[in-house]
Design a protein around this motif. Structure first.
Motif, PDB file in Angstrom:
ATOM      1  N   PRO A  41       0.822  -1.215   0.000  1.00 17.26           N
ATOM      2  CA  PRO A  41       0.000   0.000   0.000  1.00 17.26           C
ATOM      3  C   PRO A  41       0.851   1.258   0.000  1.00 17.26           C
ATOM      4  O   PRO A  41       1.785   1.385   0.796  1.00 17.26           O
ATOM      5  CB  PRO A  41      -0.812  -0.129   1.286  1.00 17.26           C
ATOM      6  N   GLY A  42       0.556   2.153  -0.919  1.00 12.61           N
ATOM      7  CA  GLY A  42       1.266   3.415  -0.977  1.00 12.61           C
ATOM      8  C   GLY A  42       2.639   3.353  -1.612  1.00 12.61           C
ATOM      9  O   GLY A  42       3.352   4.361  -1.641  1.00 12.61           O
ATOM     10  N   LYS A  43       3.013   2.181  -2.127  1.00 10.08           N
ATOM     11  CA  LYS A  43       4.337   2.028  -2.732  1.00 10.08           C
ATOM     12  C   LYS A  43       4.211   1.601  -4.186  1.00 10.08           C
ATOM     13  O   LYS A  43       3.188   1.098  -4.627  1.00 10.08           O
ATOM     14  CB  LYS A  43       5.162   1.007  -1.957  1.00 10.08           C
ATOM     15  N   GLU A  44       5.296   1.810  -4.935  1.00 10.58           N
ATOM     16  CA  GLU A  44       5.321   1.376  -6.319  1.00 10.58           C
ATOM     17  C   GLU A  44       5.490  -0.140  -6.414  1.00 10.58           C
ATOM     18  O   GLU A  44       6.001  -0.776  -5.492  1.00 10.58           O
ATOM     19  CB  GLU A  44       6.464   2.079  -7.057  1.00 10.58           C
ATOM     20  N   ARG A  45       5.083  -0.676  -7.550  1.00 13.30           N
ATOM     21  CA  ARG A  45       5.262  -2.100  -7.779  1.00 13.30           C
ATOM     22  C   ARG A  45       6.753  -2.416  -7.857  1.00 13.30           C
ATOM     23  O   ARG A  45       7.512  -1.703  -8.504  1.00 13.30           O
ATOM     24  CB  ARG A  45       4.558  -2.533  -9.063  1.00 13.30           C
ATOM     25  N   GLU A  46       7.150  -3.483  -7.195  1.00 13.58           N
ATOM     26  CA  GLU A  46       8.562  -3.834  -7.039  1.00 13.58           C
ATOM     27  C   GLU A  46       8.839  -5.212  -7.626  1.00 13.58           C
ATOM     28  O   GLU A  46       8.077  -6.156  -7.391  1.00 13.58           O
ATOM     29  CB  GLU A  46       8.904  -3.829  -5.538  1.00 13.58           C
ATOM     30  N   PHE A  47       9.943  -5.320  -8.345  1.00  9.52           N
ATOM     31  CA  PHE A  47      10.367  -6.611  -8.875  1.00  9.52           C
ATOM     32  C   PHE A  47      10.825  -7.516  -7.743  1.00  9.52           C
ATOM     33  O   PHE A  47      11.587  -7.102  -6.873  1.00  9.52           O
ATOM     34  CB  PHE A  47      11.504  -6.418  -9.873  1.00  9.52           C
ATOM     35  N   VAL A  48      10.378  -8.779  -7.786  1.00  9.82           N
ATOM     36  CA  VAL A  48      10.754  -9.749  -6.760  1.00  9.82           C
ATOM     37  C   VAL A  48      11.700 -10.804  -7.327  1.00  9.82           C
ATOM     38  O   VAL A  48      12.793 -11.029  -6.806  1.00  9.82           O
ATOM     39  CB  VAL A  48       9.507 -10.427  -6.167  1.00  9.82           C
ATOM     40  N   ALA A  49      11.264 -11.460  -8.413  1.00  8.02           N
ATOM     41  CA  ALA A  49      12.077 -12.530  -8.985  1.00  8.02           C
ATOM     42  C   ALA A  49      11.623 -12.813 -10.411  1.00  8.02           C
ATOM     43  O   ALA A  49      10.472 -12.550 -10.758  1.00  8.02           O
ATOM     44  CB  ALA A  49      11.963 -13.804  -8.145  1.00  8.02           C
ATOM     45  N   GLY A  50      12.541 -13.345 -11.214  1.00  3.07           N
ATOM     46  CA  GLY A  50      12.196 -13.713 -12.583  1.00  3.07           C
ATOM     47  C   GLY A  50      12.918 -14.974 -12.991  1.00  3.07           C
ATOM     48  O   GLY A  50      13.950 -15.343 -12.400  1.00  3.07           O
ATOM     49  N   ILE A  51      12.378 -15.649 -14.007  1.00  2.00           N
ATOM     50  CA  ILE A  51      12.961 -16.898 -14.476  1.00  2.00           C
ATOM     51  C   ILE A  51      12.798 -16.977 -15.987  1.00  2.00           C
ATOM     52  O   ILE A  51      11.773 -16.594 -16.540  1.00  2.00           O
ATOM     53  CB  ILE A  51      12.304 -18.099 -13.758  1.00  2.00           C
ATOM     54  N   SER A  52      13.830 -17.466 -16.646  1.00  2.00           N
ATOM     55  CA  SER A  52      13.788 -17.587 -18.101  1.00  2.00           C
ATOM     56  C   SER A  52      12.868 -18.726 -18.520  1.00  2.00           C
ATOM     57  O   SER A  52      12.445 -19.546 -17.702  1.00  2.00           O
ATOM     58  CB  SER A  52      15.195 -17.817 -18.647  1.00  2.00           C
ATOM     59  N   TRP A  53      12.592 -18.818 -19.824  1.00  2.00           N
ATOM     60  CA  TRP A  53      11.609 -19.784 -20.286  1.00  2.00           C
ATOM     61  C   TRP A  53      12.048 -21.225 -20.063  1.00  2.00           C
ATOM     62  O   TRP A  53      11.210 -22.101 -19.876  1.00  2.00           O
ATOM     63  CB  TRP A  53      11.299 -19.556 -21.775  1.00  2.00           C
ATOM     64  N   THR A  54      13.358 -21.486 -20.049  1.00  2.00           N
ATOM     65  CA  THR A  54      13.839 -22.835 -19.778  1.00  2.00           C
ATOM     66  C   THR A  54      14.035 -23.087 -18.285  1.00  2.00           C
ATOM     67  O   THR A  54      14.198 -24.230 -17.866  1.00  2.00           O
ATOM     68  CB  THR A  54      15.183 -23.076 -20.457  1.00  2.00           C
ATOM     69  N   GLY A  55      14.067 -22.026 -17.511  1.00  2.00           N
ATOM     70  CA  GLY A  55      14.368 -22.168 -16.089  1.00  2.00           C
ATOM     71  C   GLY A  55      15.849 -22.107 -15.775  1.00  2.00           C
ATOM     72  O   GLY A  55      16.228 -22.197 -14.600  1.00  2.00           O
ATOM     73  N   SER A  56      16.683 -21.938 -16.792  1.00  2.00           N
ATOM     74  CA  SER A  56      18.125 -21.960 -16.568  1.00  2.00           C
ATOM     75  C   SER A  56      18.656 -20.664 -15.974  1.00  2.00           C
ATOM     76  O   SER A  56      19.752 -20.650 -15.397  1.00  2.00           O
ATOM     77  CB  SER A  56      18.858 -22.252 -17.876  1.00  2.00           C
ATOM     78  N   SER A  57      17.919 -19.584 -16.115  1.00  2.00           N
ATOM     79  CA  SER A  57      18.350 -18.292 -15.565  1.00  2.00           C
ATOM     80  C   SER A  57      17.311 -17.767 -14.600  1.00  2.00           C
ATOM     81  O   SER A  57      16.113 -17.815 -14.889  1.00  2.00           O
ATOM     82  CB  SER A  57      18.563 -17.269 -16.687  1.00  2.00           C
ATOM     83  N   THR A  58      17.776 -17.267 -13.469  1.00  2.00           N
ATOM     84  CA  THR A  58      16.908 -16.631 -12.490  1.00  2.00           C
ATOM     85  C   THR A  58      17.546 -15.330 -12.037  1.00  2.00           C
ATOM     86  O   THR A  58      18.761 -15.143 -12.142  1.00  2.00           O
ATOM     87  CB  THR A  58      16.658 -17.521 -11.267  1.00  2.00           C
ATOM     88  N   TYR A  59      16.708 -14.448 -11.527  1.00  2.00           N
ATOM     89  CA  TYR A  59      17.186 -13.132 -11.069  1.00  2.00           C
ATOM     90  C   TYR A  59      16.274 -12.685  -9.944  1.00  2.00           C
ATOM     91  O   TYR A  59      15.059 -12.912  -9.988  1.00  2.00           O
ATOM     92  CB  TYR A  59      17.157 -12.149 -12.235  1.00  2.00           C
ATOM     93  N   TYR A  60      16.878 -12.061  -8.902  1.00  2.00           N
ATOM     94  CA  TYR A  60      16.108 -11.683  -7.730  1.00  2.00           C
ATOM     95  C   TYR A  60      16.317 -10.220  -7.373  1.00  2.00           C
ATOM     96  O   TYR A  60      17.399  -9.652  -7.572  1.00  2.00           O
ATOM     97  CB  TYR A  60      16.527 -12.540  -6.529  1.00  2.00           C
ATOM     98  N   GLY A  61      15.290  -9.630  -6.792  1.00  2.00           N
ATOM     99  CA  GLY A  61      15.442  -8.315  -6.229  1.00  2.00           C
ATOM    100  C   GLY A  61      16.316  -8.377  -4.984  1.00  2.00           C
ATOM    101  O   GLY A  61      16.337  -9.396  -4.285  1.00  2.00           O
TER     102      GLY A  61
END
Length: 126
Positions: A41-61
């Motif tokens: 509430p009251g904050k901007e949307r924040e990136f948490v985590a992402g994953i590539s289509w194969t699952g071989s790459s991940t990235y975290y906030g």
């Protein structure tokens, strides 16, 4: 078109764990990079985590590194977010997002994704 539906949110005490799921339908799931974002509430949307289509790459906030893990099961058209050592500041609405992308690039910006779910509430009590 891809339809995304999140589940698994709820109320948990600080230090506890939750696993969120995002079920996709409509197109071939395996060709999509997936991400999790959150908005308090009251904050901007924040990136948490992402994953590539194969699952071989991940990235975290930075705020979730070492505590959250993103994974996917292409056979089940589902992406997961395992959240451990939860803190009150993790309280937010968590949404999953998708982008058709056949590379290992994992985007962390809102504009890196084309499709969004409605979100699921996560509340962490102190």
């Amino acid at each position: 078109q891809v339809q995304l539906v999140e589940s698994g949110g709820g109320l948990v005490q600080a230090g506890g764990s939750l696993r969120l799921s995002c079920a996709a339908s409509g197109r071939t799931f395996s060709g999509y990079a997936m991400g999790w974002f959150r908005q308090a509430p009251g904050k901007e949307r924040e990136f948490v985590a992402g994953i590539s289509w194969t699952g071989s790459s991940t990235y975290y906030g930075d705020s979730v590194k070492g505590r959250f893990t993103i994974s996917r099961d292409n056979a089940k058209n589902t992406v997961y977010l395992q959240m451990n050592s939860l803190k009150p500041e993790d309280t937010a609405v968590y949404s999953c997002a998708a982008k058709r992308r056949y590379t290992n690039y994992v985007g962390a910006s809102l504009t890196d994704y084309d499709y969004w779910g409605q979100g699921t509430q996560v509340t962490v009590s102190s």
